[in-house]
Structures are given as structure tokens and as C-alpha cells.
Design an enzyme around this catalytic site. Structure first.
Site, PDB file in Angstrom:
ATOM      1  N   GLY A  46      -8.870  -9.756 -31.827  1.00  0.00           N
ATOM      2  CA  GLY A  46      -6.905 -10.652 -32.796  1.00  0.00           C
ATOM      3  C   GLY A  46      -7.863 -11.951 -32.796  1.00  0.00           C
ATOM      4  O   GLY A  46      -7.941 -12.532 -31.933  1.00  0.00           O
ATOM      5  N   GLN A  51      -2.601 -19.024 -34.789  1.00  0.00           N
ATOM      6  CA  GLN A  51      -3.557 -19.962 -33.484  1.00  0.00           C
ATOM      7  C   GLN A  51      -4.384 -21.249 -34.401  1.00  0.00           C
ATOM      8  O   GLN A  51      -5.270 -22.189 -34.074  1.00  0.00           O
ATOM      9  CB  GLN A  51      -4.399 -18.743 -32.916  1.00  0.00           C
ATOM     10  CG  GLN A  51      -3.494 -18.286 -32.263  1.00  0.00           C
ATOM     11  CD  GLN A  51      -4.516 -16.721 -31.550  1.00  0.00           C
ATOM     12  OE1 GLN A  51      -4.487 -15.717 -32.654  1.00  0.00           O
ATOM     13  NE2 GLN A  51      -4.238 -17.137 -30.406  1.00  0.00           N
ATOM     14  N   CYS A  91      -6.639 -14.982 -24.368  1.00  0.00           N
ATOM     15  CA  CYS A  91      -5.431 -15.581 -25.178  1.00  0.00           C
ATOM     16  C   CYS A  91      -6.862 -16.878 -25.988  1.00  0.00           C
ATOM     17  O   CYS A  91      -7.552 -17.896 -25.023  1.00  0.00           O
ATOM     18  CB  CYS A  91      -4.436 -16.032 -25.514  1.00  0.00           C
ATOM     19  SG  CYS A  91      -3.691 -17.100 -27.019  1.00  0.00           S
ATOM     20  N   LEU A  92      -7.538 -16.750 -27.252  1.00  0.00           N
ATOM     21  CA  LEU A  92      -8.407 -17.201 -27.399  1.00  0.00           C
ATOM     22  C   LEU A  92      -7.614 -19.160 -27.590  1.00  0.00           C
ATOM     23  O   LEU A  92      -8.515 -20.083 -27.452  1.00  0.00           O
ATOM     24  CB  LEU A  92      -8.993 -17.349 -29.046  1.00  0.00           C
ATOM     25  CG  LEU A  92      -9.356 -15.706 -29.263  1.00  0.00           C
ATOM     26  CD1 LEU A  92     -10.051 -15.433 -30.024  1.00  0.00           C
ATOM     27  CD2 LEU A  92     -10.835 -16.621 -28.211  1.00  0.00           C
ATOM     28  N   HIS A 133       0.527  -8.782 -28.854  1.00  0.00           N
ATOM     29  CA  HIS A 133      -0.527 -10.479 -28.897  1.00  0.00           C
ATOM     30  C   HIS A 133       0.076 -11.122 -30.295  1.00  0.00           C
ATOM     31  O   HIS A 133       0.485 -11.925 -30.081  1.00  0.00           O
ATOM     32  CB  HIS A 133      -1.106 -10.172 -28.338  1.00  0.00           C
ATOM     33  CG  HIS A 133      -2.288 -11.636 -28.013  1.00  0.00           C
ATOM     34  ND1 HIS A 133      -2.329 -11.955 -26.921  1.00  0.00           N
ATOM     35  CD2 HIS A 133      -2.063 -12.490 -28.749  1.00  0.00           C
ATOM     36  CE1 HIS A 133      -1.994 -13.144 -26.474  1.00  0.00           C
ATOM     37  NE2 HIS A 133      -2.750 -12.976 -28.063  1.00  0.00           N
ATOM     38  N   GLU A 134      -0.353 -10.386 -31.252  1.00  0.00           N
ATOM     39  CA  GLU A 134       0.045 -11.135 -32.752  1.00  0.00           C
ATOM     40  C   GLU A 134       0.906 -11.299 -32.941  1.00  0.00           C
ATOM     41  O   GLU A 134       1.379 -12.690 -33.459  1.00  0.00           O
ATOM     42  CB  GLU A 134      -1.064 -10.404 -33.298  1.00  0.00           C
ATOM     43  CG  GLU A 134      -2.821 -10.047 -32.457  1.00  0.00           C
ATOM     44  CD  GLU A 134      -3.733 -11.375 -31.740  1.00  0.00           C
ATOM     45  OE1 GLU A 134      -2.913 -12.400 -32.412  1.00  0.00           O
ATOM     46  OE2 GLU A 134      -4.011 -11.518 -31.358  1.00  0.00           O
ATOM     47  N   HIS A 137       2.769 -13.915 -31.132  1.00  0.00           N
ATOM     48  CA  HIS A 137       1.913 -15.680 -32.168  1.00  0.00           C
ATOM     49  C   HIS A 137       2.846 -15.385 -33.033  1.00  0.00           C
ATOM     50  O   HIS A 137       3.230 -17.334 -33.273  1.00  0.00           O
ATOM     51  CB  HIS A 137       0.859 -15.541 -32.221  1.00  0.00           C
ATOM     52  CG  HIS A 137      -0.248 -15.740 -30.837  1.00  0.00           C
ATOM     53  ND1 HIS A 137      -0.467 -16.795 -29.938  1.00  0.00           N
ATOM     54  CD2 HIS A 137      -1.590 -15.307 -30.527  1.00  0.00           C
ATOM     55  CE1 HIS A 137      -1.149 -16.697 -29.360  1.00  0.00           C
ATOM     56  NE2 HIS A 137      -2.524 -15.773 -29.792  1.00  0.00           N
TER      57      HIS A 137
HETATM   58  O1  K1U Z   1      -4.954 -13.940 -30.128  1.00  0.00           O
HETATM   59  C1  K1U Z   1      -5.412 -13.921 -29.588  1.00  0.00           C
HETATM   60  O2  K1U Z   1      -5.883 -14.692 -28.736  1.00  0.00           O
HETATM   61  C2  K1U Z   1      -6.902 -12.637 -29.806  1.00  0.00           C
HETATM   62  C3  K1U Z   1      -6.834 -12.331 -28.426  1.00  0.00           C
HETATM   63  C4  K1U Z   1      -6.331 -11.188 -28.235  1.00  0.00           C
HETATM   64  C5  K1U Z   1      -5.851 -10.418 -27.077  1.00  0.00           C
HETATM   65  C6  K1U Z   1      -6.794  -9.897 -26.344  1.00  0.00           C
HETATM   66  C7  K1U Z   1      -5.957  -8.721 -25.108  1.00  0.00           C
HETATM   67  C8  K1U Z   1      -5.554  -8.481 -25.116  1.00  0.00           C
HETATM   68  C9  K1U Z   1      -4.542  -8.572 -26.496  1.00  0.00           C
HETATM   69  C10 K1U Z   1      -4.395  -9.434 -27.429  1.00  0.00           C
HETATM   70  C11 K1U Z   1      -8.145 -11.765 -27.839  1.00  0.00           C
HETATM   71  O3  K1U Z   1      -8.747 -11.334 -28.378  1.00  0.00           O
HETATM   72  S1  K1U Z   1      -8.572 -12.983 -26.649  1.00  0.00           S
HETATM   73  C12 K1U Z   1     -10.304 -11.934 -26.216  1.00  0.00           C
HETATM   74  C13 K1U Z   1     -10.430 -11.042 -24.520  1.00  0.00           C
HETATM   75  O4  K1U Z   1      -9.169 -11.045 -24.374  1.00  0.00           O
HETATM   76  C14 K1U Z   1     -10.968  -9.548 -25.250  1.00  0.00           C
HETATM   77  C15 K1U Z   1     -11.739  -9.007 -26.043  1.00  0.00           C
HETATM   78  C16 K1U Z   1     -12.322  -7.875 -25.891  1.00  0.00           C
HETATM   79  C17 K1U Z   1     -11.767  -6.903 -25.824  1.00  0.00           C
HETATM   80  C18 K1U Z   1     -10.699  -7.393 -25.302  1.00  0.00           C
HETATM   81  C19 K1U Z   1      -9.999  -8.931 -25.228  1.00  0.00           C
HETATM   82 ZN    ZN Z   2      -3.762 -15.263 -28.254  1.00  0.00          ZN
END
Ligand code: K1U
Ligand code: ZN
Length: 166
Positions: A46, A51, A91-92, A133-134, A137
């Protein structure tokens, strides 16, 4: 398309409450396309406009395994939620930190797509987690805000250490 720069905690722009998008035009579609490209490049599931320094209510998401099912959510609203799910979140914008966050298991959700059409869906599991989560944000909330004081303190120390070593 272009890769966008992701803001990192503690950038104050991550705390902005994003504004409603009144017109879904070529500018919004270009931002959305760039966000999807950036999300895939960073291996995210996401990415919210906040962000990438854009304070407008838009996020993109792809929780599929083949990374070919991107979704666009403009002016998203969580209509209802039920149950509980404790899951590891990343979270990125806080790349050094992962921790378990308690969220609703299921959400009913409404948003507009890139054509401006309103859609509703019921999401469960990882998709529900990602939507919450989004939307956080877009309201200036980070997942670290949802941790206990003790866990947050530990994470801050980890972040400081890893940034000192970088
Ligand atoms: O919004 C963001 O910072 C992106 C974030 C979203 C997110 C991850 C995990 C749970 C809820 C929301 C990411 O994508 S971080 C990368 C990550 O943790 C992930 C990647 C692939 C599968 C699962 C998690
Ligand atoms: Zn995030």
C-alpha cells in the site's frame, strides 16, 4: 511514470490531515500511476499520498501475490468494522520498524476509483489491515502511534541505532 520520494518519520508532513479530492482529473491519475510504480518498487502492499508529500485523500494498494491487482482509493471512508486482528505491520515511512498492531479483522469500505465512480467493498485479513493503515496515513497517524509506550520507546532506540549506522 516516475518514482516518487517517500517521506520518512519524523518528517512533519506525515502528520498532515489530507484534503478531500474534489475533481478526479489527469493530475490525480498521474499521481496515482506514479504511486503504484513507487509502491511496487519498494515492495509495499500500500502507499498513501501523504507518504509522498501530497496532502490529498488517495491511496493505492495491491495485496495480491502476482502484484497485478492494484486498487485505487480516492476519498476513502471506513463505514464499519468488526472483530480484532493482531498482525505484524511495516511502514515504508518507518523502514526500520516492524511490530504487531491490533486492528479490526473486517472493514466495510467506500471510495472512488480513477473514473470517479463510487465503490464499496468488504475486506478481511491483510487487505482490511492495509486499508486501516492507509486511512490512518491520510489522517496523519502512523502505526507506531498505535503501539504501547514501551514498544514505541524500544522502536525509537532501534531506529536511532540503525540510522547512526547507516
Ligand atoms: O503504507 C505503507 O507504509 C505501506 C505498508 C502497508 C502495510 C504493510 C503491512 C500491514 C499493513 C499495511 C507496506 O506495504 S510495508 C511492506 C510490508 O510490510 C509488507 C509487504 C508485503 C506483505 C506484507 C507486508
Ligand atoms: Zn505506512
Amino acid at each position: 511514470m516516475a518514482l516518487l520520494t517517500i517521506l520518512h518519520y519524523p518528517d512533519p508532513r506525515l502528520r498532515n490531515k489530507a484534503k478531500v479530492i474534489a475533481t478526479i482529473d489527469a493530475r490525480i491519475r498521474k499521481i496515482a500511476a506514479d504511486m503504484v510504480e513507487t509502491m511496487y518498487a519498494m515492495n509495499g502492499i500500500g502507499l498513501a499520498a501523504t507518504q509522498v508529500g501530497i496532502s490529498e485523500r488517495l491511496f493505492v494498494m495491491d495485496v495480491s501475490e502476482n502484484h497485478k491487482e492494484e486498487m485505487y482509493a480516492i476519498n476513502p471512508e471506513i463505514l464499519s468494522q468488526e472483530g480484532e486482528r493482531l498482525e505484524v505491520e511495516g511502514c515504508l515511512s518507518v523502514p526500520e520498524a516492524y511490530d504487531k498492531v491490533k486492528r479490526a479483522l473486517k472493514v466495510r469500505f467506500r471510495a472512488q476509483n480513477l473514473d470517479g465512480d463510487t465503490y464499496e467493498l468488504e475486506a478481511e485479513g491483510l487487505m482490511a489491515h492495509c486499508i486501516q493503515h492507509e486511512v490512518d496515513h491520510l489522517n496523519g497517524i502512523l502505526f507506531i502511534d498505535r503501539l504501547s509506550d514501551l514498544k514505541r520507546e524500544r522502536l525509537f532506540k532501534k531506529i536511532q541505532k540503525s540510522r547512526r549506522q547507516a
